[in-house]
Design a protein around this motif. Structure first.
Motif, PDB file in Angstrom:
ATOM      1  N   THR A 109       1.170  -1.131   0.420  1.00 23.45           N
ATOM      2  CA  THR A 109       0.075  -0.382  -0.539  1.00 23.45           C
ATOM      3  C   THR A 109       0.440   0.956  -0.216  1.00 23.45           C
ATOM      4  O   THR A 109       0.554   2.647  -0.196  1.00 23.45           O
ATOM      5  CB  THR A 109      -1.052  -0.257   1.042  1.00 23.45           C
ATOM      6  OG1 THR A 109       0.058   0.256   2.445  1.00 23.45           O
ATOM      7  CG2 THR A 109      -1.910  -1.426   1.358  1.00 23.45           C
ATOM      8  N   ARG A 110       2.860   0.582   0.385  1.00 21.40           N
ATOM      9  CA  ARG A 110       3.300   2.384   0.347  1.00 21.40           C
ATOM     10  C   ARG A 110       3.582   2.727  -0.878  1.00 21.40           C
ATOM     11  O   ARG A 110       3.344   1.881  -1.885  1.00 21.40           O
ATOM     12  CB  ARG A 110       4.488   1.739   0.621  1.00 21.40           C
ATOM     13  CG  ARG A 110       4.943   3.257   1.650  1.00 21.40           C
ATOM     14  CD  ARG A 110       6.886   2.707   1.541  1.00 21.40           C
ATOM     15  NE  ARG A 110       7.157   1.857   1.044  1.00 21.40           N
ATOM     16  CZ  ARG A 110       7.155   0.736   1.235  1.00 21.40           C
ATOM     17  NH1 ARG A 110       7.590   0.264   2.427  1.00 21.40           N
ATOM     18  NH2 ARG A 110       8.377  -0.819   0.676  1.00 21.40           N
ATOM     19  N   ILE A 111       3.056   3.966  -1.444  1.00 17.48           N
ATOM     20  CA  ILE A 111       3.780   4.749  -2.769  1.00 17.48           C
ATOM     21  C   ILE A 111       4.659   5.218  -2.803  1.00 17.48           C
ATOM     22  O   ILE A 111       5.316   5.828  -1.654  1.00 17.48           O
ATOM     23  CB  ILE A 111       2.164   6.295  -3.090  1.00 17.48           C
ATOM     24  CG1 ILE A 111       1.274   5.420  -3.320  1.00 17.48           C
ATOM     25  CG2 ILE A 111       3.278   6.806  -4.460  1.00 17.48           C
ATOM     26  CD1 ILE A 111       0.230   6.051  -2.796  1.00 17.48           C
ATOM     27  N   GLY A 112       5.760   4.914  -3.312  1.00 15.67           N
ATOM     28  CA  GLY A 112       7.265   4.465  -3.774  1.00 15.67           C
ATOM     29  C   GLY A 112       8.017   3.924  -2.398  1.00 15.67           C
ATOM     30  O   GLY A 112       7.575   3.457  -1.798  1.00 15.67           O
ATOM     31  N   GLN A 113       9.534   4.512  -2.333  1.00 16.75           N
ATOM     32  CA  GLN A 113      10.226   3.872  -1.725  1.00 16.75           C
ATOM     33  C   GLN A 113      10.520   2.392  -1.085  1.00 16.75           C
ATOM     34  O   GLN A 113      10.577   1.658  -0.491  1.00 16.75           O
ATOM     35  CB  GLN A 113       9.930   4.450  -0.020  1.00 16.75           C
ATOM     36  CG  GLN A 113      10.335   5.728  -0.316  1.00 16.75           C
ATOM     37  CD  GLN A 113      10.130   6.041   1.596  1.00 16.75           C
ATOM     38  OE1 GLN A 113       9.331   5.425   2.145  1.00 16.75           O
ATOM     39  NE2 GLN A 113      10.946   7.245   1.831  1.00 16.75           N
TER      40      GLN A 113
END
Length: 156
Positions: A109-113
């Protein structure tokens, strides 16, 4: 007198197969990927070592992610080195920031990294070394797929 089995003029040390480049701007990320592609093309064409399509893609991906992180989080240039070692290509990126990167737990669910997650997933190894100035991050990617058809670098 020459050692037995040595022809006159034969090298006693195997030639190193490596390339390096310095990159300063974000536009250089594409140049770094191109350097990796050209290097691996030469590894196969000039040196006769097998390079699978997967290895070609994964090395370019690792280069892109590592150079992107260096450009994003460290001032000044970064240095990329690609070296063939033991059937794999070692991808090393040095930058001037001594702080080790934060390797975050996988989170869809994290956007990026997700860059280091990706590098760790496609590489056979991953290491961070502090240097007198900055740090050096290295991953190794196997050059050839397993003769049994398993993708390069994947161990079950």
């Amino acid at each position: 007198m020459e050692p037995a089995g040595q022809d006159e003029g034969q090298q006693l040390v195997e030639r190193r197969i490596a390339v390096a480049g310095a990159f300063e701007g974000s536009e250089d990320i594409a140049v770094a990927r191109d350097l990796a592609r050209r290097f691996l093309t030469d590894v196969q064409a000039v040196h006769g070592l097998p390079v699978s399509a997967r290895a070609m893609s994964m090395v370019q991906l690792a280069v892109s992610e590592l150079v992107t992180n260096a450009r994003k989080y460290a001032p000044g240039p970064c240095l990329l080195t690609l070296e063939v070692n033991g059937g794999a290509v070692e991808v090393t990126v040095w930058d001037s920031n001594p702080t080790p990167p934060a390797v975050l737990a996988p989170d869809p669910t994290r956007i990026g990294q997700h860059g280091l997650e990706i590098v760790m997933a496609v590489g056979q190894s991953f290491a961070v070394h502090r240097e007198p100035v900055g740090k050096r991050i290295t991953t190794a990617i196997v050059l050839a797929d397993d003769p049994g058809g398993d993708p390069a670098g994947r161990r079950l």
